[in-house]
Design an enzyme around this catalytic site. Structure first.
Site, PDB file in Angstrom:
ATOM      1  N   SER A  85      -0.676 -49.126 -29.365  1.00  0.00           N
ATOM      2  CA  SER A  85       0.774 -49.188 -29.353  1.00  0.00           C
ATOM      3  C   SER A  85       1.268 -48.971 -27.920  1.00  0.00           C
ATOM      4  O   SER A  85       0.905 -49.741 -27.033  1.00  0.00           O
ATOM      5  CB  SER A  85       1.354 -48.183 -30.354  1.00  0.00           C
ATOM      6  OG  SER A  85       2.708 -48.466 -30.602  1.00  0.00           O
ATOM      7  N   ASP A 137       2.500 -56.121 -38.563  1.00  0.00           N
ATOM      8  CA  ASP A 137       3.020 -55.021 -37.752  1.00  0.00           C
ATOM      9  C   ASP A 137       4.473 -55.309 -37.379  1.00  0.00           C
ATOM     10  O   ASP A 137       4.767 -56.312 -36.736  1.00  0.00           O
ATOM     11  CB  ASP A 137       2.166 -54.872 -36.490  1.00  0.00           C
ATOM     12  CG  ASP A 137       2.489 -53.634 -35.682  1.00  0.00           C
ATOM     13  OD1 ASP A 137       3.563 -53.040 -35.883  1.00  0.00           O
ATOM     14  OD2 ASP A 137       1.664 -53.273 -34.835  1.00  0.00           O
ATOM     15  N   HIS A 177       1.029 -51.638 -38.486  1.00  0.00           N
ATOM     16  CA  HIS A 177       0.911 -50.955 -37.198  1.00  0.00           C
ATOM     17  C   HIS A 177      -0.214 -49.922 -37.181  1.00  0.00           C
ATOM     18  O   HIS A 177      -0.852 -49.721 -36.152  1.00  0.00           O
ATOM     19  CB  HIS A 177       2.245 -50.293 -36.834  1.00  0.00           C
ATOM     20  CG  HIS A 177       2.319 -49.823 -35.430  1.00  0.00           C
ATOM     21  ND1 HIS A 177       2.330 -50.701 -34.357  1.00  0.00           N
ATOM     22  CD2 HIS A 177       2.390 -48.590 -34.898  1.00  0.00           C
ATOM     23  CE1 HIS A 177       2.407 -50.016 -33.231  1.00  0.00           C
ATOM     24  NE2 HIS A 177       2.441 -48.734 -33.529  1.00  0.00           N
TER      25      HIS A 177
END
Length: 170
Positions: free
Chosen positions: A7, A95, A127
């Protein structure tokens, strides 16, 4: 050494790849936020406007735009990235935080510049990756196998060093 981040940590992976490619044997970027500038310029994406408090608003502030452009991975891939470390980008089709197009676009630019890169898109994940204990373990095993391959510690690459040691004569 292999660096790993996901991320926003994936943004860090992209940045260190551009800034110090010679320091790493490999980079594992999970759902990497590597096209941050493009994403944060789109107020229709779910997290963009609320992220402006933290990142700044490049859509309305040229200074923020210019600053972000200095470190965002996609914008800073070297023209000749053939000396980059091996890269594994793992993303997820579902995601909603880091859209799969970000790492796909980054990987395309890396490939065009000659970087050794692989892309894996999880078709059923979000995610946080795949769901379920066994699927999660399988995914992590894939990543660890890639890391071992990059570090030349896999059985296939070290068959003679993984063989049983010779008996010791007494």
């Amino acid at each position: 050494m292999v660096a790993e981040g996901g991320s926003a940590g994936g943004l860090l992976m992209g940045a260190i790849t551009n800034l110090a490619p010679d320091r790493f044997a490999g980079i594992l970027a999970a759902v990497p936020f590597v096209d941050a500038l493009t994403s944060i310029l789109d107020p229709d994406l779910p997290l963009t406007v609320i992220e402006w408090d933290e990142w700044g608003d490049p859509l309305h502030d040229p200074e923020v735009y210019d600053y972000m452009a200095t470190y965002t991975p996609y914008e800073n891939v070297a023209d000749d990235a053939s000396a980059y470390p091996k890269i594994l980008a793992v993303t997820s089709l579902n995601d909603t935080r880091v859209l799969y197009v970000e790492p796909a676009k980054w990987v395309a630019r890396l490939r065009d510049a000659g970087a050794p890169v692989r892309l894996k898109i999880e078709m059923q994940a979000g995610h946080g990756g795949v769901s379920g204990r066994y699927e999660s373990w399988r995914e992590r095993a894939f990543e660890i196998a890639w890391i071992l391959e990059v570090l030349r510690l896999s059985d296939a690459e070290n068959a003679e060093t993984t063989a049983a040691p010779a008996p010791v004569e007494s």
